[in-house]
Scaffold this active site. Structure first.
Site, PDB file in Angstrom:
ATOM      1  N   ILE A 158       0.839  -1.193   0.000  1.00 33.38           N
ATOM      2  CA  ILE A 158       0.000   0.000   0.000  1.00 33.38           C
ATOM      3  C   ILE A 158       0.875   1.245   0.000  1.00 33.38           C
ATOM      4  O   ILE A 158       1.750   1.398   0.858  1.00 33.38           O
ATOM      5  CB  ILE A 158      -0.932  -0.011   1.224  1.00 33.38           C
ATOM      6  CG1 ILE A 158      -1.911  -1.188   1.125  1.00 33.38           C
ATOM      7  CG2 ILE A 158      -1.690   1.309   1.344  1.00 33.38           C
ATOM      8  CD1 ILE A 158      -2.774  -1.381   2.358  1.00 33.38           C
ATOM      9  N   CYS A 159       0.629   2.146  -0.965  1.00 32.52           N
ATOM     10  CA  CYS A 159       1.344   3.416  -1.088  1.00 32.52           C
ATOM     11  C   CYS A 159       2.854   3.148  -1.130  1.00 32.52           C
ATOM     12  O   CYS A 159       3.327   2.380  -1.957  1.00 32.52           O
ATOM     13  CB  CYS A 159       0.941   4.352   0.039  1.00 32.52           C
ATOM     14  SG  CYS A 159       1.543   6.055  -0.167  1.00 32.52           S
ATOM     15  N   GLN A 160       3.638   3.760  -0.245  1.00 30.52           N
ATOM     16  CA  GLN A 160       5.074   3.515  -0.224  1.00 30.52           C
ATOM     17  C   GLN A 160       5.369   2.037   0.023  1.00 30.52           C
ATOM     18  O   GLN A 160       6.363   1.505  -0.486  1.00 30.52           O
ATOM     19  CB  GLN A 160       5.725   4.355   0.873  1.00 30.52           C
ATOM     20  CG  GLN A 160       7.244   4.238   0.939  1.00 30.52           C
ATOM     21  CD  GLN A 160       7.812   4.864   2.198  1.00 30.52           C
ATOM     22  OE1 GLN A 160       7.228   4.750   3.285  1.00 30.52           O
ATOM     23  NE2 GLN A 160       8.944   5.532   2.067  1.00 30.52           N
TER      24      GLN A 160
END
Length: 355
Positions: free
Chosen positions: A147-149
């Site tokens: 998720i994301c980074q």
């Protein structure tokens, strides 16, 4: 000439009275409101190291999935966005559909973690967490849901350790860090990150939260709290609001060296799509990712614009690439009612067809 403004005194008095009633009821609700809890899905710690914990999440029944899924969150905020509350929980939804879910909880870095770099996080911590899940579930390879980074970390890991990853799911994950509409990228590219980290050491969570909030200052600093008045007289909605606020401001500091490397290599030099990222002496080539890949992004995401995620399809080496767009923002894709109806089933169906 502008037309004259016509005001209805009776209507104005009605609005003022309604506003006062909501405030009065809201003050009473706030006085009796306990601190909202999240992360309530039952879980068991299966691995701990330094600040981090790997949690095995427990559903009501035994999982039917043959391959466990490890959720890898960003270093910013906490992984509990995926388990915010019972009726807004990506984790619970996936468990109910038979997935076997593990969470990587990075914890809260302190001064002892100042010099941790991306090599420590990806080739060190993440690799050992994957191995812990493999041992616990008695499998050779796991699914990664980044998720994301954390999605960027998962891409790097899958390129370096492909034999340990069976399927890869990325959610609101930046790949091209310099798309024209990326406000966070424009800020990051102008940052003297060496001066910043050398001065600050670890990057305070309060400072990063201020940066994110000022990307949409009116919406996130004014309209949100004006809109709070509309739910003050509704105890359930007020609890939901306060729960989200608690999560937003329950943020870890960032290990200084990892922050420096991530800003330089990814935001400022956009090395990921150029094939120039090297982590711990190991090159990261997205073309080496030949596992099935599901790339999910949010159409109204202001932190990771859709084009920043769409770029993945042009660079991975897999022939089994699926891309899904959902309405919502960077956080809404996890907690909105619509997202809960659409996103977890899509992930489950995609994984189950590749089991």
């Amino acid at each position: 000439m502008f037309p004259p403004v016509r005001l209805d005194p009776a209507a104005l008095m009605g609005e003022i009275s309604a506003f006062q009633r909501k405030l009065s009821a809201g003050l009473g609700n706030l006085a009796h409101q306990q601190e909202p809890e999240y992360a309530n899905t039952p879980r068991e710690a299966v691995y701990r190291e330094d600040k981090l914990t790997v949690w095995h999440m427990k559903g009501q029944g035994k999982p039917t999935a043959k391959t466990p899924t490890l959720i890898v969150y960003a270093l910013v905020n906490t992984v509990w966005m995926t388990d915010l509350q019972a009726d807004r929980s990506l984790v619970r939804n996936l468990l109910e559909q038979g997935e076997d879910i593990y969470l990587l909880d990075w914890g809260y870095p302190d001064a002892a973690d100042r010099w941790l770099g991306l090599d420590d996080y990806i080739n060190g911590y993440l690799d050992r967490c994957v191995d812990a899940v493999r041992r616990h579930a008695a499998v050779n390879a796991v699914n990664l849901l980044g998720i994301c980074q954390g999605g960027t970390f998962s891409l790097c890991y899958a390129a370096i350790q492909p034999e340990k990853v069976k399927n890869l799911v990325t959610m609101v994950t930046p790949v091209d860090f310099q798309t024209p509409d990326n406000m966070l990228s424009h800020w990051s590219r102008e940052l003297d990150v060496d001066l910043f980290v050398d001065t600050m050491g670890n990057i305070p969570a309060e400072l990063l939260n201020w940066v994110y909030l000022t990307l949409k200052p009116v919406r996130l600093n004014q309209q949100k709290y004006v809109g709070l008045v509309d739910v003050l007289d509704n105890p359930k909605e007020l609890a939901n609001f306060l729960r989200m606020e608690r999560w937003i401001f329950d943020s870890p500091d960032q290990a200084g060296e990892a922050f420096r490397e991530f800003i330089k290599d990814f935001y400022q030099q956009n090395k990921l799509i150029k094939g120039e990222v090297v982590i711990g002496g190991k090159p990261v080539d997205l073309g080496l990712i030949t596992q099935p890949v599901l790339n999910i992004f949010a159409e109204q995401d202001h932190l990771v614009p859709p084009d920043a995620s769409r770029a993945l399809g042009r660079h991975v080496g897999t022939t089994d690439y699926t891309q899904l767009a959902f309405k919502g923002g960077h956080i809404g894709i996890y907690v909105s009612g619509r997202a809960q109806r659409e996103v977890p089933p899509a992930i489950h169906q995609w994984l189950s067809s590749r089991s």
